[in-house]
Design an enzyme around this catalytic site. Structure first.
Site, mmCIF file in Angstrom:
data_model
loop_
_atom_site.group_PDB
_atom_site.id
_atom_site.type_symbol
_atom_site.label_atom_id
_atom_site.label_comp_id
_atom_site.label_asym_id
_atom_site.label_seq_id
_atom_site.Cartn_x
_atom_site.Cartn_y
_atom_site.Cartn_z
ATOM 1 C CG ASP A 102 11.001 -2.243 5.573
ATOM 2 O OD1 ASP A 102 11.595 -2.094 4.499
ATOM 3 O OD2 ASP A 102 10.023 -1.565 5.908
ATOM 4 C CG ASN A 117 0.014 2.930 10.136
ATOM 5 O OD1 ASN A 117 1.054 3.265 9.585
ATOM 6 N ND2 ASN A 117 -0.217 1.689 10.538
ATOM 7 C CG HIS A 126 4.182 1.958 8.682
ATOM 8 N ND1 HIS A 126 3.003 1.481 8.167
ATOM 9 C CD2 HIS A 126 5.054 1.965 7.652
ATOM 10 C CE1 HIS A 126 3.154 1.225 6.883
ATOM 11 N NE2 HIS A 126 4.390 1.514 6.541
ATOM 12 C CD GLU A 148 2.220 -1.433 10.765
ATOM 13 O OE1 GLU A 148 1.969 -0.210 10.819
ATOM 14 O OE2 GLU A 148 1.798 -2.158 9.860
HETATM 15 C C1 GLP Z 1 5.927 0.350 3.278
HETATM 16 C C2 GLP Z 1 7.380 0.453 3.694
HETATM 17 C C3 GLP Z 1 7.697 1.794 4.297
HETATM 18 C C4 GLP Z 1 7.129 2.907 3.438
HETATM 19 C C5 GLP Z 1 5.638 2.764 3.358
HETATM 20 C C6 GLP Z 1 4.968 3.874 2.595
HETATM 21 O O1 GLP Z 1 5.110 -0.059 4.308
HETATM 22 N N1 GLP Z 1 7.752 -0.570 4.587
HETATM 23 O O2 GLP Z 1 9.094 1.931 4.447
HETATM 24 O O3 GLP Z 1 7.470 4.157 3.977
HETATM 25 O O4 GLP Z 1 5.375 1.515 2.737
HETATM 26 O O5 GLP Z 1 4.753 3.503 1.272
HETATM 27 P P1 GLP Z 1 4.410 4.481 0.104
HETATM 28 O O6 GLP Z 1 5.635 5.264 -0.178
HETATM 29 O O7 GLP Z 1 4.068 3.562 -1.044
HETATM 30 O O8 GLP Z 1 3.272 5.314 0.545
#
Ligand code: GLP
Length: 235
Positions: free
Chosen positions: A67, A136, A138, A143
């Site tokens: 992404d 959440n 995702h 989402e």
């Molecule tokens: C972002 C990314 C996701 C990732 C998520 C969790 O939203 N787009 O790919 O899994 O963050 O982040 P973290 O690893 O900082 O908890």
């Protein structure tokens, strides 16, 4: 799916780096699906360390990230392109032209999504897809929704995600972009293998996503149907 519990983030990262390294050793031109967020940072550091001691060669590896924030240019410090260059690509012998992310700063996001989807299709899909998980549920930026989006698409970020990701945007005038381009579940579910990392603090969502119903309201739950998915979760 396999859920492997580990004691802490360090163990999770060590195991993840070994799995990714072994996939490159087995297939030097492996196509890796990569993720951002704080969770995989240590894994990337361990992969860089393996490269630096000569244990890993990225020269034929190709990567496709999940992404990118809509509106951010690749050289923006909070863009996922910048993140990947900074944490992994700049420190290995990967060819930059073999690294791919959706472009966040084009004038037509839908067109960019369609082109990105085609690029992944053209190489025959992902061999190993690395994933994190949002609080959440995702994955990528898919989402909670009424359906699982299959194709690369533009998503409006939820209030929970905006609040979670705010911590990375420190500059006074920096606001978290409100939308993002993300690979959908088509490519994720078609990946030959999936490795999802859930570090400390993700225990509650791991329970919901992998021990509860499969529902697009908890997008990661879709992975319960993946034929070769490993979750490394901190207990
Ligand atoms: C972002 C990314 C996701 C990732 C998520 C969790 O939203 N787009 O790919 O899994 O963050 O982040 P973290 O690893 O900082 O908890």
């Amino acid at each position: 799916m396999n859920i492997v519990y580990v004691k802490n983030n360090e163990q999770m990262s060590l195991m993840a780096a070994d799995i990714i390294a072994s996939s490159i050793l087995h297939k030097p031109d492996a196509i890796l699906g990569l993720a951002t967020g704080s969770t995989p940072i240590e894994t990337y550091a361990l992969l860089v360390a393996k490269y630096k001691v000569g244990a890993l060669d990225f020269s034929q590896v190709r990567t496709f990230n999940l992404d990118e924030y809509a509106g951010l240019a690749p050289d923006h410090e909070q863009s996922y392109r910048y993140f990947m260059n900074h944490h992994l690509f700049n420190h290995t012998n990967i060819a930059m032209e073999n690294t791919h992310l959706p472009l966040g700063n084009t004038s037509d996001h839908e067109k960019q999504c369609a082109e990105y989807e085609k690029k992944i299709e053209a190489v025959g899909g992902i061999d190993l897809q690395l994933l994190g998980i949002g609080s959440n549920g995702h994955v990528g930026f898919n989402e909670p929704a009424d359906v699982f989006y299959m194709k690369t698409n533009v998503q409006n970020l939820s209030a929970a995600t905006l609040s979670d990701n705010k911590r990375f945007f420190k500059g006074e005038n920096e606001v978290v972009p409100s939308s993002a381009l993300t690979t959908g579940f088509g490519q994720i579910m078609a990946a030959k293998s999936v490795l999802l990392l859930a570090g400390n603090g993700k225990q509650e969502i791991v329970q919901k996503a992998f021990y509860g119903d499969v529902t697009p309201q908890i997008p990661a739950s879709c992975l319960q149907f993946h034929h070769n998915c490993t979750v490394i979760a901190v207990r």
